[in-house]
Design a protein around this motif. Structure first.
Motif, mmCIF file in Angstrom:
data_model
loop_
_atom_site.group_PDB
_atom_site.id
_atom_site.type_symbol
_atom_site.label_atom_id
_atom_site.label_comp_id
_atom_site.label_asym_id
_atom_site.label_seq_id
_atom_site.Cartn_x
_atom_site.Cartn_y
_atom_site.Cartn_z
ATOM 1 N N UNK A 6 0.834 -1.199 0.000
ATOM 2 C CA UNK A 6 0.000 0.000 0.000
ATOM 3 C C UNK A 6 0.873 1.254 0.000
ATOM 4 N N UNK A 7 0.544 2.174 -0.888
ATOM 5 C CA UNK A 7 1.267 3.439 -0.996
ATOM 6 C C UNK A 7 0.261 4.578 -0.870
ATOM 7 N N UNK A 8 0.559 5.525 -0.010
ATOM 8 C CA UNK A 8 -0.292 6.714 0.115
ATOM 9 C C UNK A 8 0.398 7.905 -0.527
ATOM 10 N N UNK A 9 -0.335 8.607 -1.373
ATOM 11 C CA UNK A 9 0.175 9.816 -2.027
ATOM 12 C C UNK A 9 -0.278 11.022 -1.215
ATOM 13 N N UNK A 10 0.673 11.731 -0.621
ATOM 14 C CA UNK A 10 0.379 12.884 0.218
ATOM 15 C C UNK A 10 0.613 14.166 -0.572
ATOM 16 N N UNK A 11 -0.370 15.041 -0.531
ATOM 17 C CA UNK A 11 -0.298 16.275 -1.318
ATOM 18 C C UNK A 11 -0.614 17.475 -0.435
ATOM 19 N N UNK A 12 0.389 18.333 -0.124
ATOM 20 C CA UNK A 12 0.105 19.559 0.624
ATOM 21 C C UNK A 12 -0.599 20.572 -0.279
ATOM 22 N N UNK A 13 -1.573 21.271 0.286
ATOM 23 C CA UNK A 13 -2.398 22.181 -0.509
ATOM 24 C C UNK A 13 -2.515 23.532 0.187
ATOM 25 N N UNK A 14 -2.336 24.598 -0.580
ATOM 26 C CA UNK A 14 -2.670 25.936 -0.094
ATOM 27 C C UNK A 14 -3.148 26.776 -1.272
ATOM 28 N N UNK A 15 -4.431 27.063 -1.286
ATOM 29 C CA UNK A 15 -5.041 27.857 -2.353
ATOM 30 C C UNK A 15 -4.711 27.300 -3.741
ATOM 31 N N UNK A 16 -5.041 26.036 -3.928
ATOM 32 C CA UNK A 16 -4.765 25.358 -5.196
ATOM 33 C C UNK A 16 -6.051 24.842 -5.837
ATOM 34 N N UNK A 17 -7.129 25.614 -5.740
ATOM 35 C CA UNK A 17 -8.416 25.150 -6.251
ATOM 36 C C UNK A 17 -8.379 24.809 -7.743
ATOM 37 N N UNK A 18 -7.469 25.444 -8.502
ATOM 38 C CA UNK A 18 -7.381 25.165 -9.936
ATOM 39 C C UNK A 18 -6.705 23.824 -10.239
ATOM 40 N N UNK A 19 -5.945 23.297 -9.269
ATOM 41 C CA UNK A 19 -5.081 22.148 -9.564
ATOM 42 C C UNK A 19 -5.472 20.844 -8.879
ATOM 43 N N UNK A 20 -6.298 20.891 -7.847
ATOM 44 C CA UNK A 20 -6.549 19.691 -7.040
ATOM 45 C C UNK A 20 -7.157 18.563 -7.859
ATOM 46 N N UNK A 21 -8.200 18.857 -8.627
ATOM 47 C CA UNK A 21 -8.834 17.807 -9.431
ATOM 48 C C UNK A 21 -7.875 17.277 -10.493
ATOM 49 N N UNK A 22 -7.126 18.182 -11.121
ATOM 50 C CA UNK A 22 -6.149 17.760 -12.134
ATOM 51 C C UNK A 22 -5.085 16.857 -11.507
ATOM 52 N N UNK A 23 -4.651 17.201 -10.307
ATOM 53 C CA UNK A 23 -3.663 16.386 -9.594
ATOM 54 C C UNK A 23 -4.206 14.973 -9.365
ATOM 55 N N UNK A 24 -5.415 14.901 -8.852
ATOM 56 C CA UNK A 24 -6.012 13.595 -8.551
ATOM 57 C C UNK A 24 -6.177 12.753 -9.817
ATOM 58 N N UNK A 25 -6.653 13.363 -10.886
ATOM 59 C CA UNK A 25 -6.845 12.628 -12.150
ATOM 60 C C UNK A 25 -5.504 12.161 -12.712
ATOM 61 N N UNK A 26 -4.502 13.051 -12.699
ATOM 62 C CA UNK A 26 -3.194 12.710 -13.264
ATOM 63 C C UNK A 26 -2.539 11.555 -12.510
#
Length: 216
Positions: A6-26
């Protein structure tokens, strides 16, 4: 039969509303190539964003049972955000991967990290051989590295942004609960077998950087 890790992908976020969905899909597309060998989950750590970032994270999490999110009570800074994500990662994970939300570190880098992980390395990190940034910032980075080499007995080669950490590293950090603003130095000093993977940092496609010269 080998146990599926099992691998968990950790993503720090600060005011990235334009990129979050793209990150998850990619990154979901990248993980499909490892189906049957690894199980992936996502942890978004929202550093008290002032835009719609956390609502987007909640929506993604509500539609995907392998996604979770945490939100801080105030802006603690990106390094504290990553640190907290590490210690809050799933206890049954065999490794975690840390990537920035802006997608400047290419998602395909995860494939290379996993390959080195399978070669026995416990800490894998991205080595940026080229990056799109002003000359002054590049000059200051070189100055910092030279100063660090003089002052530190064991200077760190780890850069912030893209890491892959075996659960042994996560357990060590979690057990001791010691936080340092220079998180890459902390991970470097823990020990274990390390290697770097060279790559070219991409230009940001959406949004703006949240860092200034002062914050760096």
């Amino acid at each position: 039969m080998n146990e599926i890790k099992k691998i968990e992908i950790c993503c720090p976020v600060y005011n990235e509303e334009e990129n979050i969905e793209d990150f998850f899909v990619a990154y979901t597309k990248i993980t499909q190539a490892h189906k049957g060998k690894y199980i992936f989950s996502f942890l978004f750590s929202d550093n008290c964003s002032t835009d719609n970032s956390f609502n987007i994270i909640k929506t993604i999490a509500s539609n995907n049972n392998n996604v979770s999110g945490i939100r801080y009570s105030r802006n603690f800074g990106v390094m504290k955000s990553i640190y907290t994500a590490i210690i809050e990662s799933k206890s049954d994970c065999d490794a975690i991967a840390v990537f920035d939300c802006d997608l400047q570190d290419p998602p395909e880098l995860l494939n290379k990290f996993i390959k080195e992980y399978e070669n026995g390395f416990k800490v894998i990190y991205g080595k940026r051989i080229d990056r799109d940034e002003p000359y002054l910032m590049r000059f200051l980075r070189k100055c910092y590295k030279k100063i660090e080499a003089i002052l530190q007995k064991n200077p760190s080669n780890l850069e912030s942004g893209a890491w892959f950490l075996d659960k042994a590293i996560v357990e060590e950090i979690t057990k001791n609960q010691y936080y340092q603003p220079y998180l890459s130095g902390l991970i470097n000093n823990i020990g274990f077998k390390k290697t770097g993977v060279e790559y070219e940092r991409l230009k940001r496609k959406k949004g703006i950087t949240k860092f200034s010269y002062i914050s760096y």
